[in-house]
Scaffold this motif. Structure first.
Motif, PDB file in Angstrom:
ATOM      1  N   SER A   1      12.516  -0.362  -6.758  1.00 23.93           N
ATOM      2  CA  SER A   1      12.393  -1.804  -6.974  1.00 23.93           C
ATOM      3  C   SER A   1      11.079  -2.336  -6.387  1.00 23.93           C
ATOM      4  O   SER A   1      10.403  -3.148  -7.019  1.00 23.93           O
ATOM      5  CB  SER A   1      13.668  -2.512  -6.508  1.00 23.93           C
ATOM      6  OG  SER A   1      13.432  -3.285  -5.397  1.00 23.93           O
ATOM      7  N   ASP A   2      10.668  -1.841  -5.226  1.00 22.35           N
ATOM      8  CA  ASP A   2       9.375  -2.281  -4.658  1.00 22.35           C
ATOM      9  C   ASP A   2       8.201  -1.764  -5.489  1.00 22.35           C
ATOM     10  O   ASP A   2       7.204  -2.456  -5.678  1.00 22.35           O
ATOM     11  CB  ASP A   2       9.226  -1.792  -3.204  1.00 22.35           C
ATOM     12  CG  ASP A   2      10.037  -2.637  -2.231  1.00 22.35           C
ATOM     13  OD1 ASP A   2      10.695  -3.599  -2.685  1.00 22.35           O
ATOM     14  OD2 ASP A   2      10.017  -2.328  -1.022  1.00 22.35           O
ATOM     15  N   PHE A   3       8.335  -0.538  -5.983  1.00 21.49           N
ATOM     16  CA  PHE A   3       7.239   0.019  -6.792  1.00 21.49           C
ATOM     17  C   PHE A   3       7.070  -0.788  -8.082  1.00 21.49           C
ATOM     18  O   PHE A   3       5.947  -1.095  -8.494  1.00 21.49           O
ATOM     19  CB  PHE A   3       7.483   1.500  -7.112  1.00 21.49           C
ATOM     20  CG  PHE A   3       6.323   2.118  -7.850  1.00 21.49           C
ATOM     21  CD1 PHE A   3       5.205   2.587  -7.163  1.00 21.49           C
ATOM     22  CD2 PHE A   3       6.316   2.194  -9.243  1.00 21.49           C
ATOM     23  CE1 PHE A   3       4.106   3.120  -7.842  1.00 21.49           C
ATOM     24  CE2 PHE A   3       5.218   2.722  -9.932  1.00 21.49           C
ATOM     25  CZ  PHE A   3       4.114   3.184  -9.227  1.00 21.49           C
ATOM     26  N   ALA A   4       8.200  -1.134  -8.708  1.00 21.64           N
ATOM     27  CA  ALA A   4       8.126  -1.906  -9.966  1.00 21.64           C
ATOM     28  C   ALA A   4       7.385  -3.222  -9.735  1.00 21.64           C
ATOM     29  O   ALA A   4       6.528  -3.617 -10.534  1.00 21.64           O
ATOM     30  CB  ALA A   4       9.527  -2.156 -10.509  1.00 21.64           C
ATOM     31  N   LYS A   5       7.690  -3.883  -8.619  1.00 24.40           N
ATOM     32  CA  LYS A   5       7.037  -5.178  -8.327  1.00 24.40           C
ATOM     33  C   LYS A   5       5.548  -4.991  -8.089  1.00 24.40           C
ATOM     34  O   LYS A   5       4.718  -5.740  -8.594  1.00 24.40           O
ATOM     35  CB  LYS A   5       7.647  -5.806  -7.057  1.00 24.40           C
ATOM     36  CG  LYS A   5       8.969  -6.493  -7.311  1.00 24.40           C
ATOM     37  CD  LYS A   5       9.441  -7.171  -6.024  1.00 24.40           C
ATOM     38  CE  LYS A   5      10.938  -6.970  -5.892  1.00 24.40           C
ATOM     39  NZ  LYS A   5      11.429  -6.715  -4.573  1.00 24.40           N
ATOM     40  N   VAL A   6       5.203  -3.993  -7.300  1.00 27.89           N
ATOM     41  CA  VAL A   6       3.798  -3.858  -6.888  1.00 27.89           C
ATOM     42  C   VAL A   6       2.940  -3.308  -8.034  1.00 27.89           C
ATOM     43  O   VAL A   6       1.770  -3.673  -8.174  1.00 27.89           O
ATOM     44  CB  VAL A   6       3.682  -3.054  -5.570  1.00 27.89           C
ATOM     45  CG1 VAL A   6       3.889  -1.574  -5.761  1.00 27.89           C
ATOM     46  CG2 VAL A   6       2.348  -3.331  -4.901  1.00 27.89           C
ATOM     47  N   PHE A   7       3.516  -2.466  -8.880  1.00 28.43           N
ATOM     48  CA  PHE A   7       2.729  -1.966 -10.016  1.00 28.43           C
ATOM     49  C   PHE A   7       2.507  -3.093 -11.032  1.00 28.43           C
ATOM     50  O   PHE A   7       1.420  -3.205 -11.626  1.00 28.43           O
ATOM     51  CB  PHE A   7       3.420  -0.751 -10.662  1.00 28.43           C
ATOM     52  CG  PHE A   7       2.485   0.074 -11.522  1.00 28.43           C
ATOM     53  CD1 PHE A   7       1.656   1.031 -10.958  1.00 28.43           C
ATOM     54  CD2 PHE A   7       2.408  -0.132 -12.903  1.00 28.43           C
ATOM     55  CE1 PHE A   7       0.780   1.792 -11.742  1.00 28.43           C
ATOM     56  CE2 PHE A   7       1.540   0.624 -13.703  1.00 28.43           C
ATOM     57  CZ  PHE A   7       0.730   1.587 -13.115  1.00 28.43           C
TER      58      PHE A   7
ATOM     59  N   ILE B   1       0.852  -1.208   0.000  1.00 33.53           N
ATOM     60  CA  ILE B   1       0.000   0.000   0.000  1.00 33.53           C
ATOM     61  C   ILE B   1       0.884   1.254   0.000  1.00 33.53           C
ATOM     62  O   ILE B   1       0.671   2.181  -0.785  1.00 33.53           O
ATOM     63  CB  ILE B   1      -0.954   0.017   1.225  1.00 33.53           C
ATOM     64  CG1 ILE B   1      -1.984  -1.108   1.119  1.00 33.53           C
ATOM     65  CG2 ILE B   1      -1.649   1.376   1.360  1.00 33.53           C
ATOM     66  CD1 ILE B   1      -2.854  -1.313   2.365  1.00 33.53           C
ATOM     67  N   VAL B   2       1.905   1.255   0.846  1.00 36.56           N
ATOM     68  CA  VAL B   2       2.776   2.438   0.931  1.00 36.56           C
ATOM     69  C   VAL B   2       3.566   2.598  -0.374  1.00 36.56           C
ATOM     70  O   VAL B   2       3.696   3.712  -0.890  1.00 36.56           O
ATOM     71  CB  VAL B   2       3.718   2.359   2.157  1.00 36.56           C
ATOM     72  CG1 VAL B   2       4.627   3.576   2.208  1.00 36.56           C
ATOM     73  CG2 VAL B   2       2.913   2.233   3.452  1.00 36.56           C
ATOM     74  N   ALA B   3       4.045   1.493  -0.929  1.00 41.96           N
ATOM     75  CA  ALA B   3       4.824   1.579  -2.182  1.00 41.96           C
ATOM     76  C   ALA B   3       3.951   2.106  -3.316  1.00 41.96           C
ATOM     77  O   ALA B   3       4.359   2.998  -4.068  1.00 41.96           O
ATOM     78  CB  ALA B   3       5.409   0.217  -2.532  1.00 41.96           C
ATOM     79  N   LEU B   4       2.731   1.591  -3.438  1.00 44.65           N
ATOM     80  CA  LEU B   4       1.837   2.049  -4.517  1.00 44.65           C
ATOM     81  C   LEU B   4       1.510   3.534  -4.381  1.00 44.65           C
ATOM     82  O   LEU B   4       1.416   4.252  -5.377  1.00 44.65           O
ATOM     83  CB  LEU B   4       0.533   1.253  -4.493  1.00 44.65           C
ATOM     84  CG  LEU B   4       0.499  -0.071  -5.246  1.00 44.65           C
ATOM     85  CD1 LEU B   4      -0.816  -0.795  -4.972  1.00 44.65           C
ATOM     86  CD2 LEU B   4       0.691   0.130  -6.752  1.00 44.65           C
ATOM     87  N   SER B   5       1.346   3.981  -3.128  1.00 44.73           N
ATOM     88  CA  SER B   5       0.994   5.386  -2.889  1.00 44.73           C
ATOM     89  C   SER B   5       2.059   6.338  -3.407  1.00 44.73           C
ATOM     90  O   SER B   5       1.783   7.521  -3.656  1.00 44.73           O
ATOM     91  CB  SER B   5       0.773   5.648  -1.401  1.00 44.73           C
ATOM     92  OG  SER B   5      -0.199   4.767  -0.892  1.00 44.73           O
ATOM     93  N   GLY B   6       3.272   5.848  -3.593  1.00 47.10           N
ATOM     94  CA  GLY B   6       4.368   6.667  -4.120  1.00 47.10           C
ATOM     95  C   GLY B   6       4.100   7.176  -5.527  1.00 47.10           C
ATOM     96  O   GLY B   6       4.793   8.078  -6.006  1.00 47.10           O
ATOM     97  N   ALA B   7       3.073   6.635  -6.187  1.00 41.80           N
ATOM     98  CA  ALA B   7       2.687   7.165  -7.504  1.00 41.80           C
ATOM     99  C   ALA B   7       2.212   8.607  -7.391  1.00 41.80           C
ATOM    100  O   ALA B   7       2.171   9.327  -8.392  1.00 41.80           O
ATOM    101  CB  ALA B   7       1.596   6.300  -8.125  1.00 41.80           C
ATOM    102  N   HIS B   8       1.844   9.032  -6.178  1.00 41.79           N
ATOM    103  CA  HIS B   8       1.426  10.426  -5.991  1.00 41.79           C
ATOM    104  C   HIS B   8       2.605  11.394  -6.064  1.00 41.79           C
ATOM    105  O   HIS B   8       2.442  12.583  -5.839  1.00 41.79           O
ATOM    106  CB  HIS B   8       0.640  10.589  -4.682  1.00 41.79           C
ATOM    107  CG  HIS B   8      -0.768  10.114  -4.820  1.00 41.79           C
ATOM    108  ND1 HIS B   8      -1.632  10.004  -3.773  1.00 41.79           N
ATOM    109  CD2 HIS B   8      -1.466   9.708  -5.918  1.00 41.79           C
ATOM    110  CE1 HIS B   8      -2.810   9.548  -4.209  1.00 41.79           C
ATOM    111  NE2 HIS B   8      -2.714   9.353  -5.503  1.00 41.79           N
TER     112      HIS B   8
END
Ligand code: CCH
Length: 288
Positions: free
Chosen positions: A254-260, A155-162
């Motif tokens: 790296s976490d964002f790439a995985k979760v997206f 959830i925190v990693a995905l929110s970084g799209a903001h």
């Protein structure tokens, strides 16, 4: 018209439409990322319905959902690409556009696989109300994202799209960008969440937080945080991830790439060879 399967050609043509003079901050990138997310974020793990298959936003019942206000701009930006590559499904195009835009704005490479199918009509759309409500807090975030199968770190990693784009009063009732440079992907969002003094915005609109960017003059545009963004530093399980991503951009990328990559696969059934099988997908067979 291009050769079916020429995804490299599609990628190039998506890059070519990113620059949009006169639109927002000059880029279609952020709104394309939001399109990919809202196309996917309707998924429900338990009923195996919703998700990135189907491209249901082409129909009023999903496209006209107030949660999707403004995303017609993203779909219109992509029309020339679809027109040139008629063989690609909208569901594939929308998710690919998100991935290509993130990379072009300086973000990580994200794995993307084709095979999504477009619904032939509007009889299988997910119900409204599955996307998050920005005026709420961490229990709501968990309710929405656990339903899709994500955990607190994700959830925190995905929110970084903001780190990308901005809020528009006429779309969501909120206003402003989260960071100084909203067309450059980075971990700035987390840094600012922790560093700036966020205060309630004084206006008649929706409750949101504002702060002046570092070194700003009085006339510089305020930066903003939604109540759901602010919840990430108020919640004791979310906050340590905000701190880690603020400190370590490589870890965030790296976490964002995985979760997206996980997000845009929601609702896509693949056989053991990785081939997407529409006939195995509940959303294509069953009813809600
Ligand atoms: Fe978001 N987002 N988002 N968001 N979002 C908005 C804009 C963007 C929430 C609410 C809003 C994700 C998660 C959440 C983007 C990507 C992601 C806006 C302003 C609201 C409100 C819309 C407007 O006015 O145009 C809430 C609540 C959540 C809960 O977690 C996730 C996850 C992603 C992607 C991974 C992007 C990008 C934008 C900018 C769009 C633009 O047009 O500039």
């Amino acid at each position: 018209m291009s050769q079916p399967g020429d995804f490299e050609g599609v990628r190039k043509d998506i890059i070519a439409i990113l620059k949009q003079k006169g639109y927002d901050d000059g880029s279609a990138g952020p709104v394309l990322v939001r399109l990919a997310w809202h196309a996917s974020g309707t998924y429900c793990k338990e009923s195996d319905t919703g998700g990135s298959n189907g491209a249901g936003m082409r129909y009023e019942a999903e496209g006209g959902d107030p949660a999707n206000a403004g995303l017609q701009h993203a779909r219109v930006f992509l029309e020339p690409v679809k027109d040139k590559h008629k063989w690609i499904t909208y569901a594939d195009l929308w998710t690919l556009a998100g991935v290509v835009a993130i990379k072009a704005m300086g973000g990580p490479d994200i794995q993307w696989k084709p095979g999504r199918t477009d619904f032939a009509d509007d009889s299988r759309l997910p119900p409204r109300g599955r996307l998050p409500d920005a005026s709420q807090a961490s229990d709501h975030l968990r309710h929405i994202f656990y339903r899709m199968g994500f955990n607190d770190q994700e959830i925190v990693a995905l929110s970084g799209a903001h780190n990308l784009g901005r809020c528009h009063v006429d779309r969501s009732g909120f206003e402003g960008p989260w960071v100084n440079n909203p067309t450059r992907f980075s971990n700035q969002y987390y840094k600012l969440l922790l560093k700036l003094k966020w205060k309630p915005k004084k206006w008649d609109g929706n409750f949101q937080y504002v702060a002046k960017p570092p070194g700003a003059d009085e006339e510089d545009e305020d930066l903003m945080m939604l109540p759901t963004d602010y919840a990430l530093i108020q919640d004791e399980a979310f906050r340590p991830w905000v701190e880690r991503y603020a400190e370590d951009q490589d870890l965030f990328f790296s976490d964002f790439a995985k979760v997206f990559a996980k997000l845009i696969e929601l609702g896509v059934y693949r056989d053991e060879d990785g081939i997407a099988r529409a006939d195995k997908m509940k959303a294509f067979k069953g009813s809600y």
